[in-house]
Design an enzyme around this catalytic site. Structure first.
Site, mmCIF file in Angstrom:
data_model
loop_
_atom_site.group_PDB
_atom_site.id
_atom_site.type_symbol
_atom_site.label_atom_id
_atom_site.label_comp_id
_atom_site.label_asym_id
_atom_site.label_seq_id
_atom_site.Cartn_x
_atom_site.Cartn_y
_atom_site.Cartn_z
ATOM 1 C CG HIS A 164 -2.157 0.851 1.072
ATOM 2 N ND1 HIS A 164 -2.239 1.900 0.195
ATOM 3 C CD2 HIS A 164 -3.356 0.813 1.718
ATOM 4 C CE1 HIS A 164 -3.434 2.483 0.306
ATOM 5 N NE2 HIS A 164 -4.122 1.840 1.221
ATOM 6 C CG ASP A 376 -12.862 -4.818 -21.042
ATOM 7 O OD1 ASP A 376 -12.480 -6.005 -21.061
ATOM 8 O OD2 ASP A 376 -13.555 -4.311 -21.954
#
Length: 453
Positions: A164, A376
């Protein structure tokens, strides 16, 4: 919801390191002083579920994504490096070009078997995002781990684990979209990555001009983790409308996030049973991108948020209507300015990069607009895209994501069993009769307030 009783077998190949497709600079790049604070020194998991797509027949998602990842790392080459710690606990990336961990796998399960309401917690999660031994340290370890698990139906699961300190949700989605664009045939990412971490480094000399109560030293202990129970609270149009009716007129323009957070803070405080004179905190992750004066460039993929905190005594929070909590949360969010972010960076240097306080604190992170589900790779949008777990951070039970679901928001919560029972009751009381009236007017009446997972 996703079936927690679902069981399946995953056959993994040996993990490999995917390096950049061409030579990249060997250099040291400093993280910002917002990036390397203690509260971000952990790995955060993300998971995407994709169905079969006729146009991709015969194409192997493992091969497609592996090759696109290698090309993307030419542009995002710091991800292929390793973190080192220097004087004053300062983190820097040594851009070694070693690469990111990549695992290919096959599972004897179809996407349909997960159910039509995919949400955390996911069954067999540890099989879908395998913790490769020795890979989950903060220093000297791969900064990304990606596992592609092919499903019987022709779909697949894309799971990712990120250190992170390197990126927040918008930064990670930017990187994932770059991989996806290259997988679909683009020559270069449409948005060029920008490092520019010096923008959020401490001033010389550091000078904290804002009050950052999220980093106060607070005595006490966090909620014990015995007998922990997971529940997911759903807020659709009817639930939000019922809560909004409880808001005083001068606060009616509040966002859905603010109203839900006020409701959760008030109800959770009642549930945990803290003493009336004790202080409790609600920490909201506030995105600093676009803040005037900060001038973070498009393409910036570092951490660019503050843990802004609202503080109240238990007595006042419990006794007052929801407008009291809502006002405190709105004020906490409004305090995040460019000067607040610069004070945050300065505080990190002056105080040794502390962790935000977790004592009698709860943290919420809204990822409903992060865009995970829109990534996508050629197989269309994800059936589910977003956090792999319902909680935020390295410490379980003190935080929740707000996750998009159909036309509403799901908020997974983890608490000890008796406290969870009280939270469910408090939430239902907060929704009240107005909820039943609103639900009857909905075109789709299959909403729920709380569901055990």
């Amino acid at each position: 919801m996703a079936s927690s009783s679902l069981s399946f077998t995953v056959r993994r190949q040996e993990p490999i390191l995917v390096a950049p497709a061409s030579a990249t600079p060997h250099e040291f790049k400093r993280l910002s002083d917002v990036d390397d604070q203690d509260g971000l020194r952990f790995h955060i998991p993300v998971i995407q579920f994709y169905g079969n797509h006729p146009s991709m027949a015969g194409r192997d998602p493992g091969k497609v994504i592996r090759e696109a990842l290698s090309r993307a790392l030419v542009f995002y080459y710091p991800f292929a490096g390793r973190l080192r710690e220097t004087e004053g606990r300062k983190l820097v990336v040594e851009c070694t070009g070693e690469g990111v961990l990549f695992v290919e796998a096959d599972a004897d399960v179809s996407l349909e078997q997960f159910g039509d309401a995919l949400q955390p917690p996911f069954p067999c999660l540890e099989e879908l995002i395998w913790n490769v031994p020795g890979s989950d340290g903060v220093l000297d370890c791969p900064l990304l781990l990606i596992q592609i698990t092919r499903l019987l139906c022709g779909g697949f699961v894309f799971a990712l684990r990120l250190n992170h300190t390197m990126s927040d949700a918008p930064g990670l989605v930017q990187f994932m979209n770059a991989v996806a664009e290259l997988a679909r045939g683009a020559a270069v990412p449409s948005l060029a990555p920008v490092w520019a971490r010096e923008i959020l480094e401490a001033r010389q000399p550091p000078k904290v001009t804002c009050l950052l109560r999220e980093y106060e030293d607070v005595a006490g202990t966090i909620v014990p983790f015995d007998d922990m129970v997971h529940h997911s609270f759903f807020f659709g149009e009817a639930e939000v409308a019922a809560l909004r009716k409880r808001v005083p007129p001068h606060l009616r323009n509040s966002s859905t996030f603010e109203i839900l957070t006020a409701c959760l803070w008030k109800c959770r405080t009642v549930a945990i049973g803290a003493a009336a004179d004790e202080e409790v905190r609600m920490i909201c992750i506030v995105n600093a991108r676009g803040k005037a004066g900060l001038d973070l460039p498009a393409g910036y993929y570092g951490n660019a948020f503050a843990f802004s905190v609202a503080v109240s005594t238990v007595g006042k929070l419990s006794a007052n209507p929801i407008g009291y909590a809502l006002d405190l949360i709105k004020k906490a969010k409004s305090r995040v300015t460019d000067e607040y972010m610069r004070s945050l960076a300065d505080l990190m240097v002056l105080r040794g990069r502390p962790h935000f306080t977790v004592v009698r604190s709860y943290l919420v992170s809204d990822v409903t607009r992060a865009g995970f589900e829109d990534v996508d790779f050629g197989w269309g949008k994800a059936a589910y895209g977003g956090p792999a777990k319902g909680g935020v951070g390295a410490i379980p039970g003190v935080a929740s994501f707000y996750i998009p679901f159909r036309n509403g928001i799901v908020v997974p919560v983890c608490l000890p069993g008796p406290a969870m029972d009280k939270l469910v009751q408090a939430m239902n009381r907060m929704i009240g009769e107005d909820y039943n009236d609103a639900k009857d007017q909905q075109p789709h009446g299959n909403t729920f307030i709380a569901s055990a997972l």
